[in-house]
Design a protein around this motif. Structure first.
Motif, mmCIF file in Angstrom:
data_model
loop_
_atom_site.group_PDB
_atom_site.id
_atom_site.type_symbol
_atom_site.label_atom_id
_atom_site.label_comp_id
_atom_site.label_asym_id
_atom_site.label_seq_id
_atom_site.Cartn_x
_atom_site.Cartn_y
_atom_site.Cartn_z
ATOM 1 N N PHE A 297 26.330 6.556 -99.538
ATOM 2 C CA PHE A 297 27.665 6.639 -100.134
ATOM 3 C C PHE A 297 27.620 6.252 -101.613
ATOM 4 O O PHE A 297 28.154 5.220 -102.024
ATOM 5 C CB PHE A 297 28.643 5.732 -99.375
ATOM 6 C CG PHE A 297 28.723 6.021 -97.895
ATOM 7 C CD1 PHE A 297 29.433 7.119 -97.423
ATOM 8 C CD2 PHE A 297 28.067 5.201 -96.988
ATOM 9 C CE1 PHE A 297 29.495 7.383 -96.066
ATOM 10 C CE2 PHE A 297 28.129 5.464 -95.626
ATOM 11 C CZ PHE A 297 28.840 6.567 -95.160
ATOM 12 N N PRO A 298 26.971 7.060 -102.454
ATOM 13 C CA PRO A 298 26.846 6.716 -103.868
ATOM 14 C C PRO A 298 28.187 6.639 -104.589
ATOM 15 O O PRO A 298 28.283 6.018 -105.650
ATOM 16 C CB PRO A 298 25.972 7.852 -104.428
ATOM 17 C CG PRO A 298 26.119 8.985 -103.458
ATOM 18 C CD PRO A 298 26.290 8.334 -102.123
ATOM 19 N N HIS A 299 29.233 7.251 -103.999
ATOM 20 C CA HIS A 299 30.550 7.203 -104.637
ATOM 21 C C HIS A 299 31.137 5.794 -104.634
ATOM 22 O O HIS A 299 32.152 5.544 -105.304
ATOM 23 C CB HIS A 299 31.515 8.157 -103.911
ATOM 24 C CG HIS A 299 31.879 7.700 -102.534
ATOM 25 N ND1 HIS A 299 31.063 7.931 -101.432
ATOM 26 C CD2 HIS A 299 32.952 7.012 -102.068
ATOM 27 C CE1 HIS A 299 31.628 7.422 -100.361
ATOM 28 N NE2 HIS A 299 32.773 6.852 -100.703
ATOM 29 N N LEU A 300 30.524 4.878 -103.903
ATOM 30 C CA LEU A 300 31.024 3.491 -103.900
ATOM 31 C C LEU A 300 31.050 2.915 -105.313
ATOM 32 O O LEU A 300 31.875 2.048 -105.618
ATOM 33 C CB LEU A 300 30.140 2.620 -102.996
ATOM 34 C CG LEU A 300 30.193 2.895 -101.490
ATOM 35 C CD1 LEU A 300 29.209 1.997 -100.757
ATOM 36 C CD2 LEU A 300 31.599 2.690 -100.951
ATOM 37 N N CYS A 301 30.150 3.389 -106.166
ATOM 38 C CA CYS A 301 30.096 2.884 -107.542
ATOM 39 C C CYS A 301 31.350 3.242 -108.328
ATOM 40 O O CYS A 301 31.614 2.634 -109.374
ATOM 41 C CB CYS A 301 28.872 3.456 -108.264
ATOM 42 S SG CYS A 301 27.300 2.957 -107.550
ATOM 43 N N PHE B 116 27.693 -8.327 -103.039
ATOM 44 C CA PHE B 116 27.208 -6.982 -103.334
ATOM 45 C C PHE B 116 28.170 -6.243 -104.265
ATOM 46 O O PHE B 116 27.726 -5.465 -105.108
ATOM 47 C CB PHE B 116 26.969 -6.203 -102.041
ATOM 48 C CG PHE B 116 25.863 -6.751 -101.203
ATOM 49 C CD1 PHE B 116 24.558 -6.782 -101.691
ATOM 50 C CD2 PHE B 116 26.099 -7.253 -99.940
ATOM 51 C CE1 PHE B 116 23.527 -7.295 -100.927
ATOM 52 C CE2 PHE B 116 25.067 -7.772 -99.165
ATOM 53 C CZ PHE B 116 23.781 -7.797 -99.663
ATOM 54 N N VAL B 117 29.464 -6.467 -104.102
ATOM 55 C CA VAL B 117 30.441 -5.873 -105.021
ATOM 56 C C VAL B 117 30.136 -6.310 -106.451
ATOM 57 O O VAL B 117 30.216 -5.515 -107.396
ATOM 58 C CB VAL B 117 31.871 -6.286 -104.632
ATOM 59 C CG1 VAL B 117 32.875 -5.831 -105.681
ATOM 60 C CG2 VAL B 117 32.228 -5.721 -103.262
ATOM 61 N N GLN B 118 29.730 -7.565 -106.614
ATOM 62 C CA GLN B 118 29.466 -8.088 -107.944
ATOM 63 C C GLN B 118 28.213 -7.499 -108.590
ATOM 64 O O GLN B 118 27.991 -7.682 -109.786
ATOM 65 C CB GLN B 118 29.337 -9.618 -107.881
ATOM 66 C CG GLN B 118 30.652 -10.303 -107.552
ATOM 67 C CD GLN B 118 30.489 -11.804 -107.290
ATOM 68 O OE1 GLN B 118 29.411 -12.255 -106.910
ATOM 69 N NE2 GLN B 118 31.555 -12.559 -107.508
ATOM 70 N N ARG B 119 27.407 -6.788 -107.833
ATOM 71 C CA ARG B 119 26.194 -6.165 -108.387
ATOM 72 C C ARG B 119 26.461 -4.786 -108.981
ATOM 73 O O ARG B 119 25.585 -4.211 -109.607
ATOM 74 C CB ARG B 119 25.122 -6.059 -107.302
ATOM 75 C CG ARG B 119 24.627 -7.414 -106.812
ATOM 76 C CD ARG B 119 23.522 -7.256 -105.804
ATOM 77 N NE ARG B 119 23.221 -8.538 -105.159
ATOM 78 C CZ ARG B 119 22.309 -8.711 -104.202
ATOM 79 N NH1 ARG B 119 21.590 -7.661 -103.795
ATOM 80 N NH2 ARG B 119 22.109 -9.878 -103.658
ATOM 81 N N ILE B 120 27.664 -4.257 -108.765
ATOM 82 C CA ILE B 120 27.992 -2.945 -109.311
ATOM 83 C C ILE B 120 28.438 -3.100 -110.753
ATOM 84 O O ILE B 120 29.179 -4.030 -111.103
ATOM 85 C CB ILE B 120 29.083 -2.269 -108.466
ATOM 86 C CG1 ILE B 120 28.578 -2.059 -107.025
ATOM 87 C CG2 ILE B 120 29.515 -0.946 -109.068
ATOM 88 C CD1 ILE B 120 29.621 -1.492 -106.083
ATOM 89 N N ASP B 121 28.022 -2.181 -111.586
ATOM 90 C CA ASP B 121 28.362 -2.203 -113.003
ATOM 91 C C ASP B 121 29.648 -1.395 -113.203
ATOM 92 O O ASP B 121 29.614 -0.194 -113.441
ATOM 93 C CB ASP B 121 27.218 -1.605 -113.829
ATOM 94 C CG ASP B 121 27.256 -2.043 -115.269
ATOM 95 O OD1 ASP B 121 28.168 -2.799 -115.634
ATOM 96 O OD2 ASP B 121 26.379 -1.637 -116.033
ATOM 97 N N PHE B 122 30.802 -2.054 -113.071
ATOM 98 C CA PHE B 122 32.069 -1.353 -113.179
ATOM 99 C C PHE B 122 32.393 -1.062 -114.651
ATOM 100 O O PHE B 122 32.081 -1.852 -115.526
ATOM 101 C CB PHE B 122 33.191 -2.194 -112.560
ATOM 102 C CG PHE B 122 33.045 -2.405 -111.083
ATOM 103 C CD1 PHE B 122 33.407 -1.402 -110.187
ATOM 104 C CD2 PHE B 122 32.529 -3.595 -110.590
ATOM 105 C CE1 PHE B 122 33.260 -1.593 -108.825
ATOM 106 C CE2 PHE B 122 32.394 -3.789 -109.228
ATOM 107 C CZ PHE B 122 32.751 -2.787 -108.340
#
Length: 391
Positions: free
Chosen positions: A364-368, A384-390
């Motif tokens: 599910f790459p769209h999670l980014c 894990f949410v905190q590891r995404i570069d928003f």
């Protein structure tokens, strides 16, 4: 279908438009979220390269890169951080480590190599990219490049290096609390256990001993059957004999400009060091070796073969146990090229939650592209949410 593959190299294809150019002599570090790459060198980038024509930092520093990049593990995107104006001009063969959220940079050289060397210590802010020179007093080491550093308590230790003409294995330490440098051990030839001067070696550390792994001079590369180690408690050098494993009694061939990481087994407490690639004038290596510091035993990781013969690359380890390798010089059929490739390999089996996270972002790459709130609502753990570069 997604498969978790430990001990097998994976090549990462960046999703970003802007990416760092191929380079050597740079350094990387990793945390939970990013790979950071600092500096580097490439004399073969053409002025006609459209990516570089309007790059003011490149124009002022070429053939060195006055750059700090970050690569997000989830989005697979590179981002160049600002702050180029605050970076030193010595951008090749620095020694770099990560202390919490600060990038610590020491030493290095400009071009021509050895014409301008550094003994300055910088702290880089990994949010702003700004770098600040740390105050320094006392017995500063000579300006050099190709040093290696470790941290122990409030101290940073630097070992070895070269001016481009002379090579040392002297040890100095810097007190982060006071800003004072002091000499720990200056090699004078008075002790037969003193190691030969060297550069582009790597260090391992177990809380008591500093192990010096390989390295060399312009004419020589040092081996691994005997390892120099410095005892911090006794303040003296010792020489340790290493061994091959039960299946193969061999140890790594002599080399310099290799990669190195270390990790601790959470169950046994054993510290292992993994070296990769490097060269010794005659050969450029693709092999990967692990050293058990408790047994001083080498094991050739025969399934962990680098995708190409590589040296002057840089390696770093995530807290979860994944080793990343970026850049370096490739030698094939007597042709030398630099690379911008990113590879990774799991050196130990991570926690099940980490494997589930890897599978989730694979399917599910769209999670980014979702917001942090949306991810938390569907049950993605906060860490894990905190590891995404928003954005």
């Amino acid at each position: 279908m997604y498969q978790f593959k430990p001990f097998v190299f994976k090549k990462h294809e960046p999703n970003s438009v802007e990416c760092p150019k191929a380079r050597s002599g740079h350094r990387i570090v990793c945390d939970h979220k990013y790979l950071y790459s600092y500096g580097g060198f490439n004399p073969y980038i053409c002025d006609s390269d459209p990516d570089m024509q309007n790059d003011q930092a490149w124009s002022s520093s070429k053939p060195l890169f006055k750059e700090l990049w970050k690569f997000n593990f989830v989005s697979q995107q590179w981002t160049r951080l600002p702050g180029q104006d605050s970076m030193p001009k010595e951008l090749a063969s620095n020694a770099v480590i990560l202390i919490r959220d600060n990038l610590i940079v020491y030493g290095g050289t400009g071009v021509p190599f050895g014409s301008s060397c550094s003994n300055s210590l910088y702290s880089g802010d990994l949010n702003s990219g700004e770098m600040y020179e740390l105050a320094a007093f006392g017995d500063l080491p000579d300006p050099q490049y190709g040093q290696a550093i470790i941290c122990h308590g409030p101290y940073l230790y630097t070992v070895g290096g070269t001016t481009g003409y002379e090579y040392t294995c002297d040890i100095h330490r810097y007190d982060f609390k006071t800003g004072i440098w002091e000499k720990v051990y200056i090699c004078s030839g008075s002790d037969e256990n003193e190691p030969t001067g060297r550069y582009r070696h790597e260090l391992a550390y177990d809380g008591k001993l500093i192990y010096v792994l390989g390295g060399g001079t312009a004419m020589e590369a040092f081996g691994f059957s005997e390892i120099p180690a410095f005892d911090l408690e006794m303040n003296k050098w010792i020489v340790l004999n290493t061994y091959g494993d039960n299946k193969d009694t061999s140890v790594p061939e002599p080399r310099r400009c290799h990669g190195s990481v270390q990790y601790r087994d959470e169950t046994t407490g054993v510290i292992s060091v993994v070296i990769s690639g490097g060269y010794n004038d005659d050969r450029v290596f693709t092999d990967v070796w692990r050293l058990d510091l408790s047994l001083l035993q080498w094991t050739c990781l025969r399934k962990c073969i680098l995708p190409c013969p590589l040296y002057f690359h840089s390696a770093a380890l995530t807290p979860e146990g994944r080793m990343y390798i970026f850049g370096g010089i490739i030698k094939r059929n007597n042709e030398i090229t630099r690379t911008d490739a990113v590879y990774s390999i799991w050196l130990k089996i991570p926690k099940l939650s980490q494997m589930c996270w890897e599978a989730l972002i694979n399917y599910f790459p769209h999670l980014c592209r979702m917001t942090p709130h949306e991810l938390l609502v569907i049950g993605v753990p906060l860490k894990f949410v905190q590891r995404i570069d928003f954005p």
